[in-house]
Design a protein around this motif. Structure first.
Motif, PDB file in Angstrom:
ATOM      1  N   GLY A  25       0.833  -1.194   0.000  1.00 55.43           N
ATOM      2  CA  GLY A  25       0.000   0.000   0.000  1.00 55.43           C
ATOM      3  C   GLY A  25       0.865   1.239   0.000  1.00 55.43           C
ATOM      4  O   GLY A  25       2.098   1.167  -0.048  1.00 55.43           O
ATOM      5  N   ARG A  26       0.211   2.364   0.036  1.00 51.62           N
ATOM      6  CA  ARG A  26       0.899   3.646   0.097  1.00 51.62           C
ATOM      7  C   ARG A  26       0.108   4.556   1.014  1.00 51.62           C
ATOM      8  O   ARG A  26      -1.066   4.299   1.307  1.00 51.62           O
ATOM      9  CB  ARG A  26       1.005   4.290  -1.295  1.00 51.62           C
ATOM     10  N   GLU A  27       0.750   5.629   1.464  1.00 48.23           N
ATOM     11  CA  GLU A  27       0.014   6.595   2.266  1.00 48.23           C
ATOM     12  C   GLU A  27      -0.915   7.443   1.411  1.00 48.23           C
ATOM     13  O   GLU A  27      -1.757   8.172   1.921  1.00 48.23           O
ATOM     14  CB  GLU A  27       0.978   7.491   3.055  1.00 48.23           C
ATOM     15  N   LYS A  28      -0.773   7.316   0.079  1.00 49.50           N
ATOM     16  CA  LYS A  28      -1.678   7.992  -0.854  1.00 49.50           C
ATOM     17  C   LYS A  28      -2.744   7.006  -1.302  1.00 49.50           C
ATOM     18  O   LYS A  28      -2.558   5.794  -1.228  1.00 49.50           O
ATOM     19  CB  LYS A  28      -0.901   8.509  -2.069  1.00 49.50           C
ATOM     20  N   SER A  29      -3.887   7.522  -1.761  1.00 51.46           N
ATOM     21  CA  SER A  29      -4.970   6.636  -2.162  1.00 51.46           C
ATOM     22  C   SER A  29      -5.478   7.012  -3.543  1.00 51.46           C
ATOM     23  O   SER A  29      -5.104   8.044  -4.106  1.00 51.46           O
ATOM     24  CB  SER A  29      -6.113   6.711  -1.143  1.00 51.46           C
ATOM     25  N   GLY A  30      -6.347   6.150  -4.088  1.00 54.17           N
ATOM     26  CA  GLY A  30      -6.954   6.415  -5.385  1.00 54.17           C
ATOM     27  C   GLY A  30      -6.138   5.868  -6.538  1.00 54.17           C
ATOM     28  O   GLY A  30      -4.949   5.555  -6.411  1.00 54.17           O
ATOM     29  N   ALA A  31      -6.805   5.780  -7.694  1.00 58.55           N
ATOM     30  CA  ALA A  31      -6.159   5.222  -8.883  1.00 58.55           C
ATOM     31  C   ALA A  31      -4.919   6.004  -9.280  1.00 58.55           C
ATOM     32  O   ALA A  31      -3.938   5.435  -9.759  1.00 58.55           O
ATOM     33  CB  ALA A  31      -7.157   5.191 -10.041  1.00 58.55           C
ATOM     34  N   ILE A  32      -4.940   7.303  -9.074  1.00 56.56           N
ATOM     35  CA  ILE A  32      -3.827   8.145  -9.514  1.00 56.56           C
ATOM     36  C   ILE A  32      -2.531   7.794  -8.786  1.00 56.56           C
ATOM     37  O   ILE A  32      -1.435   8.055  -9.277  1.00 56.56           O
ATOM     38  CB  ILE A  32      -4.175   9.643  -9.324  1.00 56.56           C
ATOM     39  N   ALA A  33      -2.651   7.168  -7.602  1.00 62.04           N
ATOM     40  CA  ALA A  33      -1.462   6.770  -6.838  1.00 62.04           C
ATOM     41  C   ALA A  33      -0.995   5.363  -7.180  1.00 62.04           C
ATOM     42  O   ALA A  33      -0.003   4.883  -6.627  1.00 62.04           O
ATOM     43  CB  ALA A  33      -1.744   6.872  -5.345  1.00 62.04           C
TER      44      ALA A  33
END
Length: 365
Positions: free
Chosen positions: A118-126
């Motif tokens: 995972g990442r601390e960013k969300s959504g398709a753009i990440a």
């Protein structure tokens, strides 16, 4: 060999990243999402074709955890021949809810999964096509799971570059409470202490605070769902942490015996830290650190690592800390202990600012 057609429901960070990884591996992929904009974005990024297929070999549910079970059951009904899996970070609650909605014979086509990525960013753009590379991918199956369906799900996970780990759902939830969910809570609580802190004080932050709070930038809504789905396990971990905190807070009165309590809590932390897997999932290893101060300018890191390579030293890990107010940073290079002197003296000889080199030189004079 014809690769199975994979349909992904949910085009957030994980769903889109999975689509990108599977398309890179040449799997045929279709995508759907409640948000037309989200699915179009994922398709535009190359994660698959925006479509609701009439048939599919594998359906991956990549929705938020609080709707995962309902979506799994709907997918089992919509694609009666397909193997259905998911990427939810909790497994026991999802399986229990699915069982209340449908019968065990239908659930034989469901295999729970959780890629530990995972990442601390969300959504398709990440999303990234390498998000799962070299990361554990938990597969929850039992003796009743059809071998061909299990093999297909394992192959899908391995196609992303992930390392498959087979776990029982209850053990999985207990483990992630300690290695993922509770750490997220503690990072967020620590970062919350900075909310009303004067800017001059926050400016003193160093790498230690950045390490502790990095994941505090995560999506509050998603983590509320995750904690609700694994509430009992996370609560148990946090209760243990609270007991240790209470012991530490009491010891800070500095009554007789307090220092032993404080030292014991830190020693327990040392023991736990030493159990965290090392490189490539191997047993933990102790490294020596060489600190180099460098200018924050283009090409500086490239030159540093070129010199490290020419000295024949392998970098085991790195950490970069940035100075406040000036364009200067420090790079801590972790190496095997036998390479520390070679690297320290070699970099100093090449003109790098290595504090340890000056100390060693003074000690020999």
């Amino acid at each position: 060999m014809t690769l199975p057609h994979v349909h992904i429901i949910g085009t957030g960070l994980l769903g889109t990243s999975l689509g990108l990884a599977l398309r890179r591996a040449e799997y045929p992929v279709t995508l759907s999402d409640q948000s037309p904009t989200a699915v179009r974005l994922a398709a535009d990024m190359g994660a698959g074709t925006a479509a609701e297929p009439s048939t599919a070999d594998i359906v991956v549910v990549a929705t938020p955890p609080d709707v995962a079970a309902r979506t799994i059951v709907a997918a089992l009904d919509t694609w009666p021949e397909a193997t259905v899996t998911d990427v939810a970070s909790v497994k026991t609650a999802v399986l229990a809810e699915a069982r209340t909605l449908t019968g065990d014979p239908v659930l034989a086509r469901y295999i729970g999964c959780h890629p530990m990525a995972g990442r601390e960013k969300s959504g398709a753009i990440a999303a990234r096509d390498d998000l799962f590379l070299a990361r554990p991918w938990v597969v929850c199956s039992d003796e009743d799971t059809p071998a061909d369906r299990l093999a297909a799900v394992v192959a899908l996970a391995e196609a992303t570059g992930a390392a498959v780990v087979h776990l029982d759902p209850e053990f999985h939830d207990s483990a992630v409470a300690r290695v993922s969910h509770a750490p997220q809570v503690l990072a967020s609580l620590m970062a919350g202490r900075l909310k009303d802190m004067p800017a001059d004080g926050v400016a003193l932050a160093g790498q230690g605070l950045r390490d502790v709070t990095r994941i505090a930038a995560s999506d509050p809504g998603l983590w509320t769902q995750i904690l609700a789905g694994n509430a009992a396990e996370v609560r148990a971990v946090l209760a243990d942490v609270r007991a240790d905190l209470d012991a530490l807070i009491g010891a800070l009165d500095l009554e007789p015996g307090a220092l032993a309590t404080i030292a014991g809590l830190f020693a327990a932390g040392n023991e736990g830290h030493d159990r965290i897997p090392g490189k490539h999932g191997q047993a933990p290893a102790r490294y020596s650190s060489v600190t180099v101060f460098i200018d924050d300018t283009p090409g500086a890191l490239a030159r540093l690592f070129t010199d490290v390579g020419e000295l024949g030293v392998n970098v085991e890990d790195i950490r970069i800390d940035h100075a406040t107010g000036i364009k200067l940073g420090s790079v801590d290079i972790s190496v095997i202990p036998s390479a520390q002197v070679t690297l320290t003296e070699g970099l100093a000889a090449r003109g790098w600012w290595v504090p340890e080199a000056a100390i060693d030189t003074e000690g020999r004079e």
